[in-house]
Scaffold this motif. Structure first.
Motif, PDB file in Angstrom:
ATOM      1  N   HIS A  46       9.039   3.407  27.732  1.00 37.83           N
ATOM      2  CA  HIS A  46       9.039   1.954  27.547  1.00 37.83           C
ATOM      3  C   HIS A  46      10.484   1.543  27.240  1.00 37.83           C
ATOM      4  N   GLU A  49      12.241   0.584  23.474  1.00 38.69           N
ATOM      5  CA  GLU A  49      12.111   1.535  22.361  1.00 38.69           C
ATOM      6  C   GLU A  49      13.369   2.408  22.390  1.00 38.69           C
ATOM      7  N   ARG A  88       8.982  -3.399  28.252  1.00 39.36           N
ATOM      8  CA  ARG A  88       7.948  -2.363  28.186  1.00 39.36           C
ATOM      9  C   ARG A  88       7.479  -1.957  29.587  1.00 39.36           C
ATOM     10  N   HIS A 132       8.875   7.561  21.489  1.00 35.50           N
ATOM     11  CA  HIS A 132       8.477   6.149  21.585  1.00 35.50           C
ATOM     12  C   HIS A 132       8.824   5.408  20.301  1.00 35.50           C
ATOM     13  N   GLY A 133       8.487   4.119  20.304  1.00 36.72           N
ATOM     14  CA  GLY A 133       8.551   3.280  19.116  1.00 36.72           C
ATOM     15  C   GLY A 133       7.571   2.150  19.345  1.00 36.72           C
TER      16      GLY A 133
HETATM   17 ZN    ZN Z   1       6.247   3.471  23.982  1.00 31.94          ZN
END
Ligand code: ZN
Length: 320
Positions: A46, A49, A88, A132-133
């Protein structure tokens, strides 16, 4: 052809090149020297992130191929178009890469990228970590995560990898969480890769603490797997936090402005109000109060005040 690559992933030495799909290219770095396992590291599935993108690019600059035993393949911004746009989904086809696995060799950009990751990277890998975040809309308490499969030996090896990485918390995911199928982790499982992912921050910003955790965790992972020949770090058993039950999710029931009443990391009890949804457009209306639906720890909160029905306001994880 799903994708073209201008380096040989099976050749020794340090190589930095590009994976190209249509007119978009994405950097890839391969380090191979001597006998040892293959570790695949990805960030930027994404594009909003950031901790993983920075930590992986840094590792790719600093790693000396002569110091390693085995192979490390690093893609710091694996979904290049999304990372360049800070979004994203992938801008070129609007798809979420984490929902595109296993992908197709002749699909759209995101589908071909998923197919490349699964058939070219994970097919070669013994271990993997994906970063990720929370992106622009969520903020997580930094935590590793893995999918619990029910295969006790595999699950233990995933938990050991999380303990090697060393984050205080590790979230337990299912093959489906809140009706959403896990994506890249399912690709790891299909390719028999022992892998973890992690959620290290969010709000489309970089948190210094989360970035420090990613930097340290990567070094710990490399020594734990014997790829870097310094003494293996002591495993730090994480607090396991189950986020599989539906009642972990506090969901906006109506339009409104989200006021959080608890902080990340707080312990909350079922039934206690954790959020209010305000309607400033209707001054006579009292805000809607939303309770936690289980006892647990606040693992994530929505970053944006403006909320619509169905938005996740909090994820309350249950200590396992
Ligand atoms: Zn993510």
């Amino acid at each position: 052809m799903s994708a073209s690559i201008d380096i040989d992933l099976d050749a020794p030495g340090r190589q930095v090149g590009l994976v190209s799909i249509d007119s978009a290219s994405v950097p890839i770095c391969s380090f191979a020297h001597g006998d040892g396992p293959t570790l695949v590291l990805t960030a930027g599935v994404h594009g909003d992130e950031y901790e993983g993108q920075v930590a992986l690019a840094e590792l790719a600059r600093e790693l000396d191929v002569n110091d390693i035993r085995g192979r490390v393949i690093i893609m710091p911004m694996v979904n290049g178009p999304a990372c360049r746009a800070g979004t994203r989904p992938t801008p070129v086809d609007g798809l979420n890469l984490n929902r595109a696995f296993p992908g197709k060799a002749d699909g759209s950009f995101t589908s071909r990228l998923a197919h490349f990751i699964e058939t070219e990277l994970y097919a070669r890998a013994d271990y993997a970590a994906d970063f990720h975040g929370g992106g622009a809309i969520l903020h997580f308490l930094p935590a590793t995560l893995f999918v619990v499969t029910g295969d006790a030996e595999g699950d233990q090896r995933r938990q050991d990898l999380a303990a090697a990485f060393g984050a205080r918390y590790c979230m337990l995911f299912g093959a489906k969480t809140m009706g959403v199928e896990v994506g890249i982790e399912s690709a790891m499982l299909r390719q028999k890769v022992i892998g973890i992912a992690g959620e290290y921050g969010g709000s489309a910003e970089i948190s210094a603490d989360a970035l420090a955790l990613c930097r340290e965790g990567l070094r710990r992972l490399l020594t734990h797997l014997g790829i870097i020949a310094t003494p293996a770090p002591e495993l730090r058993q994480p607090e396991l936090i189950d986020v599989r039950p539906d009642d972990c999710y506090v969901i906006a029931e109506s339009e409104g402005v989200f006021e959080p009443l608890v902080r990340l990391g707080d312990a909350v009890r079922s039934g206690v109000p954790v959020a209010r949804l305000h309607r400033p457009d209707r001054p006579d209306e009292l805000p809607l109060s939303l309770p936690a639906r289980c006892d647990g720890l606040v693992m994530a909160r929505r970053s944006l005040a403006k909320s619509s029905p169905g938005d996740w306001l909090f994820i309350i994880g249950r200590p396992a």
